[in-house]
Enzyme design. Structure first.
Site, PDB file in Angstrom:
ATOM      1  N   LYS A 112       0.917  -0.875  -0.373  1.00  0.00           N
ATOM      2  CA  LYS A 112      -0.560  -0.085   0.472  1.00  0.00           C
ATOM      3  C   LYS A 112       1.048   1.122  -0.181  1.00  0.00           C
ATOM      4  O   LYS A 112       1.922   1.634   0.279  1.00  0.00           O
ATOM      5  CB  LYS A 112      -0.984   0.187   0.815  1.00  0.00           C
ATOM      6  CG  LYS A 112      -1.708  -1.179   1.085  1.00  0.00           C
ATOM      7  CD  LYS A 112      -3.261  -1.086   2.189  1.00  0.00           C
ATOM      8  CE  LYS A 112      -3.689  -1.583   2.246  1.00  0.00           C
ATOM      9  NZ  LYS A 112      -5.046  -1.914   3.173  1.00  0.00           N
ATOM     10  N   HIS A 138       3.208   5.849   3.204  1.00  0.00           N
ATOM     11  CA  HIS A 138       2.016   7.558   3.042  1.00  0.00           C
ATOM     12  C   HIS A 138       2.468   8.607   4.191  1.00  0.00           C
ATOM     13  O   HIS A 138       3.513   8.226   5.213  1.00  0.00           O
ATOM     14  CB  HIS A 138       0.196   8.210   3.097  1.00  0.00           C
ATOM     15  CG  HIS A 138      -0.376   7.059   4.681  1.00  0.00           C
ATOM     16  ND1 HIS A 138       0.029   7.902   5.463  1.00  0.00           N
ATOM     17  CD2 HIS A 138      -1.169   5.482   4.595  1.00  0.00           C
ATOM     18  CE1 HIS A 138      -0.176   7.213   6.302  1.00  0.00           C
ATOM     19  NE2 HIS A 138      -1.192   5.610   5.601  1.00  0.00           N
ATOM     20  N   HIS A 174       2.604   7.468   7.603  1.00  0.00           N
ATOM     21  CA  HIS A 174       3.803   6.835   7.976  1.00  0.00           C
ATOM     22  C   HIS A 174       4.999   7.690   7.984  1.00  0.00           C
ATOM     23  O   HIS A 174       6.325   7.312   8.554  1.00  0.00           O
ATOM     24  CB  HIS A 174       4.378   6.065   7.075  1.00  0.00           C
ATOM     25  CG  HIS A 174       2.610   4.981   6.479  1.00  0.00           C
ATOM     26  ND1 HIS A 174       1.946   4.360   5.895  1.00  0.00           N
ATOM     27  CD2 HIS A 174       2.360   4.222   7.896  1.00  0.00           C
ATOM     28  CE1 HIS A 174       1.109   3.627   6.171  1.00  0.00           C
ATOM     29  NE2 HIS A 174       1.431   3.001   7.507  1.00  0.00           N
TER      30      HIS A 174
END
Length: 578
Positions: free
Chosen positions: A138, A141, A144
């Protein structure tokens, strides 16, 4: 340093108040410097001494303050005692202040401020910090990225204080997304692309298979079956999953290295697929597991069916969920590390999740659940690269380096650098980190590339510029001067302000250690840099008498040393040229 002065004041107070010095030390605080006037160095809040006295008819505070001040005497350490609103103020002998602070900064080096009385008797603890924790396949982003920066700061600070810290990156490497990814890779994956750019390719596959699964029930069905095969330990499915995971971690390690961040352990939800079944059995044996009509298993934390307190711990097909795996991970880490504290650094959207996990651990009989702490943070808005929305951390790092190189090229004063790419990256990271850490962690903030790269004002670029400038002073003049210094040469207001500010470093570290907010340190370093900029203009070294030049060089060297210490705690690598 501050600790010695505090102790000296506390000893005098203890004789007058008949209280042990230890109980007074933390009531004596350094006075923030003022641009308008020279202030005292320390103050005692008389109100804090009376806090334990619940008698509402206690005498007038100001009267108490005046009476206490009258009983105190100046000595070799304290040169002046005065009173303010509810405070007794102490001014330290100026020559003693100068000599003590500068000696300790130079002698203690990276430990300056950490040997303070404020930290005396601090038990050394085993601390686990879980941070960053991206999801394989994933987007890595901005959330994180914040978790990485904040978690790294907390781990750095705890380590500096002498605790035994274990840094854990808990990857999202299990769950239904791997059913989709396994199926997606069989349909749209390319081995060459996976090897050359794993994070990007897995993300592309994941996006594509999600679209297909929404339109085609067969794709969704085979994704579900793939994940079930994973949970049951099917060797082919596991081999593919392992390849995705290994290649992703390799990429992450390379990117974290650019950030200056390291981990002691890369674990992940996958480690707990079997142990989460043990958690379910334990919950069941304690009568806490309830089956729903849909076939899922839940735990009612309210005990009375309150829907907001119900936590789902198992899917209808018997597979585990995020909460179950977090319970298993906490139990496993306690067995492995026997921690005194475990800190989870994630966004505030997970606040309820962690409250429920900690509550479930409690009702399962693990009294150490109270040692677990969630440090939540706010959302960043507006971080986009020139190519559009940020997908991966590497896009942010590349953008920072590129923009910083352009900025440096446009500034006439920029010196020829041996490695402009590396300097640009370090300065850019400082800019990013300071913008991220300067406010309350819980606050959302609007990201601005323009503000990040301003060289003036309260930015990371300004901190790096100040450090490089002070380093250049030492390089130019240092060799002949840095032996001894005359304290009488540092009595100008600019010098005294810097010395008073250096005196406060331990208190700032103490405050950050208590509430885990880096903003105290950020604010301190920015003020220190502004003070250094003012002093640099007025306290000249060139053409000054040798004794004066030497003393001033000692002062600037101390500023640079403390600036570097603080920056490193925040996760910034100071640059020596810019």
């Amino acid at each position: 340093m501050a600790c010695g002065f505090r102790r000296s004041i506390a000893c005098q107070l203890s004789r007058v108040l008949d209280l042990p010095p230890e109980s007074l030390i933390k009531s004596i605080s350094a006075v923030p410097i003022s641009r308008k006037e020279e202030v005292a160095d320390f103050q005692l809040s008389v109100d804090s001494l009376l806090e334990n006295n619940n008698d509402h008819s206690r005498p007038d505070i100001q009267l108490q303050t005046m009476r206490l001040a009258e009983k105190l005497k100046c000595d070799t350490v304290v040169s002046e005692i005065s009173t303010g609103p509810g405070t007794v103020n102490f001014k330290i002998n100026r020559e003693l202040l100068t000599k003590t602070v500068l000696q300790e900064v130079i002698e203690d080096g990276s430990k300056y401020g950490l040997k303070s009385e404020l930290f005396s008797g601090l038990p050394q603890k085993k601390i686990v910090v879980e941070f960053s924790s991206p999801n394989v396949a994933k987007k890595f982003h901005v959330g994180h990225l914040r978790s990485t920066i904040i978690g790294n700061f907390i781990a750095n600070l705890k380590e500096a204080l002498g605790h035994q810290v274990t840094r854990v990156n808990y990857l999202g490497d299990w769950g239904m997304q791997f059913g989709l990814l396994g199926t997606g890779f069989q349909l749209f994956g390319y081995e060459e692309k996976l090897q050359s750019n794993p994070l990007q390719h897995l993300f592309e596959v994941y996006v594509q298979v999600n679209k297909e699964a929404a339109d085609d029930k067969n794709v969704a069905k085979s994704a579900h079956e793939f994940f079930q095969r994973l949970e049951l330990g099917d060797t082919q499915a596991l081999a593919l999953w392992q390849k995705f995971r290994d290649l992703s971690i390799e990429e992450y390690i390379r990117i974290y290295k650019r950030l200056g961040v390291r981990f002691d352990e890369y674990s992940g939800e996958s480690f707990y697929r079997e142990k989460s079944q043990e958690v379910l059995k334990l919950l069941d044996s304690k009568g806490l597991l309830q089956k729903t009509i849909k076939g899922t298993a839940v735990v009612d934390l309210s005990g009375n069916g309150d829907p907001s307190s119900i936590c789902t711990v198992m899917r209808s097909d018997g597979t585990s969920l995020y909460a179950t795996r977090d319970l298993a991970a906490a139990i496993d880490r306690m067995d492995k590390y026997n921690f005194d504290k475990m800190i989870y650094v994630t966004d505030k959207g997970q606040k309820k999740h962690f409250q429920q996990v900690f509550q479930m651990l409690q009702i399962m009989g693990y009294d150490w659940a109270e040692r677990c702490q969630h440090v939540p943070f706010g959302v960043v808005q507006g971080m986009k690269t020139r190519r559009g929305d940020v997908t991966f951390l590497e896009d942010v790092l590349n953008e920072i380096r590129l923009r910083m190189l352009q900025n440096m090229a446009s500034i006439k004063t920029t010196r020829e650098l041996e490695n402009p790419q590396e300097t640009a990256e370090r300065v850019g990271l400082a800019a990013l980190i300071i913008q991220d850490l300067r406010g309350f962690l819980l606050s959302d903030y609007q990201f601005s590339w323009d503000r990040v790269f301003q060289s003036r004002g309260d930015t990371g670029v300004f901190l790096q510029y100040t450090h490089a400038r002070l380093h250049s002073l030492e390089e130019t003049f240092g060799c002949g001067y840095l032996n001894d210094f005359n304290t009488a040469c540092l009595q100008e207001p600019q010098s005294v302000s810097i010395l008073q500010h250096l005196l406060r470093f331990d208190e700032v570290l103490y405050r950050s250690a208590r509430d885990l907010q880096p903003r105290h340190i950020v604010s301190y370093l920015l003020t220190l840099s502004h003070l250094a900029a003012v002093a640099h203009k007025t306290l000249h070294i060139k053409n000054s008498p040798p004794e004066v030049a030497g003393a001033r060089l000692h002062l600037f060297r101390a500023v640079r040393s403390v600036l570097a210490n603080g920056m490193k705690l925040l996760g910034i690598t100071p640059v020596c040229r810019m």
